[in-house]
Scaffold this motif. Sequence first.
Motif, PDB file in Angstrom:
ATOM      1  N   GLN A   4       0.823  -1.212   0.000  1.00 24.61           N
ATOM      2  CA  GLN A   4       0.000   0.000   0.000  1.00 24.61           C
ATOM      3  C   GLN A   4       0.860   1.266   0.000  1.00 24.61           C
ATOM      4  N   LEU A   5       2.039   1.180   0.602  1.00 23.89           N
ATOM      5  CA  LEU A   5       2.937   2.339   0.638  1.00 23.89           C
ATOM      6  C   LEU A   5       3.736   2.488  -0.650  1.00 23.89           C
ATOM      7  N   GLY A   6       3.567   1.533  -1.574  1.00 20.65           N
ATOM      8  CA  GLY A   6       4.130   1.672  -2.910  1.00 20.65           C
ATOM      9  C   GLY A   6       5.539   1.190  -3.096  1.00 20.65           C
ATOM     10  N   ILE A   7       6.074   0.395  -2.148  1.00 17.70           N
ATOM     11  CA  ILE A   7       7.471  -0.036  -2.299  1.00 17.70           C
ATOM     12  C   ILE A   7       7.626  -1.547  -2.455  1.00 17.70           C
ATOM     13  N   TRP A   8       6.594  -2.330  -2.114  1.00 16.30           N
ATOM     14  CA  TRP A   8       6.757  -3.781  -2.096  1.00 16.30           C
ATOM     15  C   TRP A   8       7.113  -4.335  -3.473  1.00 16.30           C
ATOM     16  N   SER A   9       6.477  -3.830  -4.523  1.00 20.28           N
ATOM     17  CA  SER A   9       6.740  -4.355  -5.865  1.00 20.28           C
ATOM     18  C   SER A   9       8.181  -4.130  -6.289  1.00 20.28           C
ATOM     19  N   ASN A  10       8.832  -3.111  -5.717  1.00 19.19           N
ATOM     20  CA  ASN A  10      10.220  -2.797  -6.080  1.00 19.19           C
ATOM     21  C   ASN A  10      11.244  -3.615  -5.303  1.00 19.19           C
ATOM     22  N   ILE A  11      10.835  -4.193  -4.171  1.00 21.36           N
ATOM     23  CA  ILE A  11      11.811  -4.882  -3.321  1.00 21.36           C
ATOM     24  C   ILE A  11      11.507  -6.363  -3.111  1.00 21.36           C
ATOM     25  N   LYS A  12      10.328  -6.831  -3.539  1.00 22.91           N
ATOM     26  CA  LYS A  12       9.945  -8.202  -3.201  1.00 22.91           C
ATOM     27  C   LYS A  12      10.841  -9.253  -3.866  1.00 22.91           C
ATOM     28  N   ASP A  13      11.485  -8.895  -4.990  1.00 24.30           N
ATOM     29  CA  ASP A  13      12.374  -9.875  -5.620  1.00 24.30           C
ATOM     30  C   ASP A  13      13.635 -10.099  -4.795  1.00 24.30           C
ATOM     31  N   LYS A  14      13.905  -9.209  -3.814  1.00 22.60           N
ATOM     32  CA  LYS A  14      15.047  -9.389  -2.910  1.00 22.60           C
ATOM     33  C   LYS A  14      14.633 -10.146  -1.642  1.00 22.60           C
ATOM     34  N   ALA A  15      13.330 -10.425  -1.511  1.00 15.20           N
ATOM     35  CA  ALA A  15      12.819 -11.091  -0.311  1.00 15.20           C
ATOM     36  C   ALA A  15      12.723 -12.594  -0.538  1.00 15.20           C
ATOM     37  N   GLN A  16      12.935 -13.347   0.521  1.00 12.93           N
ATOM     38  CA  GLN A  16      12.823 -14.807   0.464  1.00 12.93           C
ATOM     39  C   GLN A  16      11.533 -15.236   1.158  1.00 12.93           C
ATOM     40  N   PRO A  17      10.587 -15.838   0.422  1.00 12.73           N
ATOM     41  CA  PRO A  17       9.372 -16.346   1.082  1.00 12.73           C
ATOM     42  C   PRO A  17       9.714 -17.455   2.080  1.00 12.73           C
ATOM     43  N   VAL A  18       9.036 -17.437   3.212  1.00 10.34           N
ATOM     44  CA  VAL A  18       9.178 -18.518   4.192  1.00 10.34           C
ATOM     45  C   VAL A  18       8.074 -19.525   3.890  1.00 10.34           C
ATOM     46  N   ASN A  19       8.454 -20.683   3.353  1.00  8.90           N
ATOM     47  CA  ASN A  19       7.488 -21.683   2.915  1.00  8.90           C
ATOM     48  C   ASN A  19       7.126 -22.692   3.992  1.00  8.90           C
ATOM     49  N   GLU A  20       7.985 -22.811   4.993  1.00  3.03           N
ATOM     50  CA  GLU A  20       7.772 -23.812   6.039  1.00  3.03           C
ATOM     51  C   GLU A  20       8.573 -23.415   7.265  1.00  3.03           C
ATOM     52  N   MET A  21       8.093 -23.835   8.427  1.00  2.00           N
ATOM     53  CA  MET A  21       8.856 -23.609   9.658  1.00  2.00           C
ATOM     54  C   MET A  21       8.802 -24.857  10.513  1.00  2.00           C
ATOM     55  N   ILE A  22       9.948 -25.246  11.074  1.00  2.00           N
ATOM     56  CA  ILE A  22       9.990 -26.384  11.987  1.00  2.00           C
ATOM     57  C   ILE A  22      10.522 -25.920  13.339  1.00  2.00           C
ATOM     58  N   VAL A  23      10.084 -26.615  14.400  1.00  2.00           N
ATOM     59  CA  VAL A  23      10.508 -26.302  15.763  1.00  2.00           C
ATOM     60  C   VAL A  23      11.039 -27.575  16.403  1.00  2.00           C
ATOM     61  N   THR A  24      12.256 -27.500  16.957  1.00  2.00           N
ATOM     62  CA  THR A  24      12.846 -28.638  17.674  1.00  2.00           C
ATOM     63  C   THR A  24      13.183 -28.205  19.097  1.00  2.00           C
ATOM     64  N   ASP A  25      13.377 -29.194  19.958  1.00  3.02           N
ATOM     65  CA  ASP A  25      13.746 -28.929  21.348  1.00  3.02           C
ATOM     66  C   ASP A  25      14.733 -30.006  21.780  1.00  3.02           C
ATOM     67  N   SER A  26      15.948 -29.611  22.133  1.00  9.17           N
ATOM     68  CA  SER A  26      16.961 -30.607  22.473  1.00  9.17           C
ATOM     69  C   SER A  26      18.066 -29.976  23.302  1.00  9.17           C
ATOM     70  N   LYS A  27      18.957 -30.825  23.778  1.00  9.72           N
ATOM     71  CA  LYS A  27      20.185 -30.364  24.411  1.00  9.72           C
ATOM     72  C   LYS A  27      21.247 -30.195  23.335  1.00  9.72           C
ATOM     73  N   LEU A  28      22.246 -29.387  23.608  1.00  6.53           N
ATOM     74  CA  LEU A  28      23.280 -29.105  22.624  1.00  6.53           C
ATOM     75  C   LEU A  28      24.042 -30.362  22.215  1.00  6.53           C
ATOM     76  N   ARG A  29      24.223 -31.283  23.166  1.00  7.33           N
ATOM     77  CA  ARG A  29      25.013 -32.489  22.870  1.00  7.33           C
ATOM     78  C   ARG A  29      24.204 -33.580  22.174  1.00  7.33           C
ATOM     79  N   ASP A  30      22.874 -33.399  22.048  1.00  3.74           N
ATOM     80  CA  ASP A  30      22.041 -34.429  21.428  1.00  3.74           C
ATOM     81  C   ASP A  30      22.402 -34.615  19.957  1.00  3.74           C
ATOM     82  N   VAL A  31      22.537 -35.869  19.537  1.00  2.76           N
ATOM     83  CA  VAL A  31      22.887 -36.170  18.147  1.00  2.76           C
ATOM     84  C   VAL A  31      21.692 -35.923  17.233  1.00  2.76           C
ATOM     85  N   VAL A  32      20.506 -36.272  17.705  1.00  2.00           N
ATOM     86  CA  VAL A  32      19.281 -36.121  16.917  1.00  2.00           C
ATOM     87  C   VAL A  32      18.398 -35.058  17.551  1.00  2.00           C
TER      88      VAL A  32
END
Length: 419
Positions: free
Chosen positions: A75-103
């Motif tokens: 709406q502010l007139g700038i998205w069309s000029n900069i969106k090709d520099k943006a990376q869409p986020v297509n998916e997000m995953i969440v994990t929970d572990s200790k630093l030493r965990d292999v998996v």
Amino acid sequence: MKVREKKMAEAAERSSMFDVAIAGGGYVGLSLALALKKADTTMAVVVIDPKPMDVLGKDPRASAIAAAASRMLDQLGIWSNIKDKAQPVNEMIVTDSKLRDVVRPVFLTFGGEAADGEPFAHMMPNGVMLPALYEAAKALGVVFEAPDSASTFRTTPDQVEIDLASGDTVCARLLVAADGVRSKLRDLAGIRTNHWDYGQSGIVTTVKHERPHNGRAEEHFLPAGPFAILPLTGNRSSLVWTERTLDAKRLVESDDFTFELELERRFGHHLGKVELDGPRNAYPLGLTLARDFIKPRFALAGDAAHGIHPIAGQGLNMGFKDVAALAEVLVEARRLGQDVGAYDVLERYQRWRRFDAFQMGVVTDVLNRLFSNDNDVLRAARDFGLGLVERMPSLKSRFIKEAAGFAGPAPKLLSGEPI
């Protein structure tokens, strides 16, 4: 007339008079200036910032732009000029572990669309977005006092007089402080805050890797805090890496080999070899919530009103919500012939934004305390909760809606509508 008010009136005659003066030339200040001028070209707006505007393109950081925010930028007139520099986020995953965990088991996944064909977020380089906002605002006639800064200000029933470090004076109907979480103007206005330090710092940097990320964002909850991998264009990612403050300082000051070794322990090997692709900086993390968002002829916006933990990636988008709400309130007031700096006008903005900001501050605080620890009992409880959410599509949809910026009554700009 009192002597003080007489002196202020004389100063006003010698200075520039604006409808709105904005202290802070970051994404909040620039987008607010642009939104006001876009909706009403007759509105006189000035932006005051201590840095020269030609350094905006040198900001190496990247920001998560929610779907609602990208609608506003359109709406502010700038998205069309900069969106090709943006990376869409297509998916997000969440994990929970200790630093030493292999998996690291994945407890939660999110699809990436807020609406058909519309990702719930994009990753945007600040060095692209900020210059675009500045150039668009300048083209519409926004005045820039930069490099300069507001050293103090005084208010009368009719105006606010702002003394600049250069010795100049600016007068306006309203002063908006968008000068960051350590806002000097907020303190000068006598606005108190609720604040506590988490004893954590966020390390921010960019890396490149061998394999493509396919637009997937990752948040790994580790004992010291969340480690977020956010996709950028190409085989690159932006990192927001939370560590205890002393450890973060040690890591940032270490040599590249040591830093990359510690990085690899957290990042893993799923994207191949990982190398630094930009500077690394650490920022102290805490919660800062202003008790009031307004004073007579004065308003807070962005981090000056609410500084939160980056665990939910909502800091910038909360600032854009402030911009959309404040711009709508001010423009509609002016169309009705009202004074944009009048207290009853500013109260509409405060009612709209203060509770939402407080609510998000509490949510991020609870999440950080719940996940930034090495307690086995808490880990079992939170992993059970994550697994429960994973099995409830309706709840996941609600979280996606929140992340996309569509929860609650949205200002027009965030709905993709003009003011």
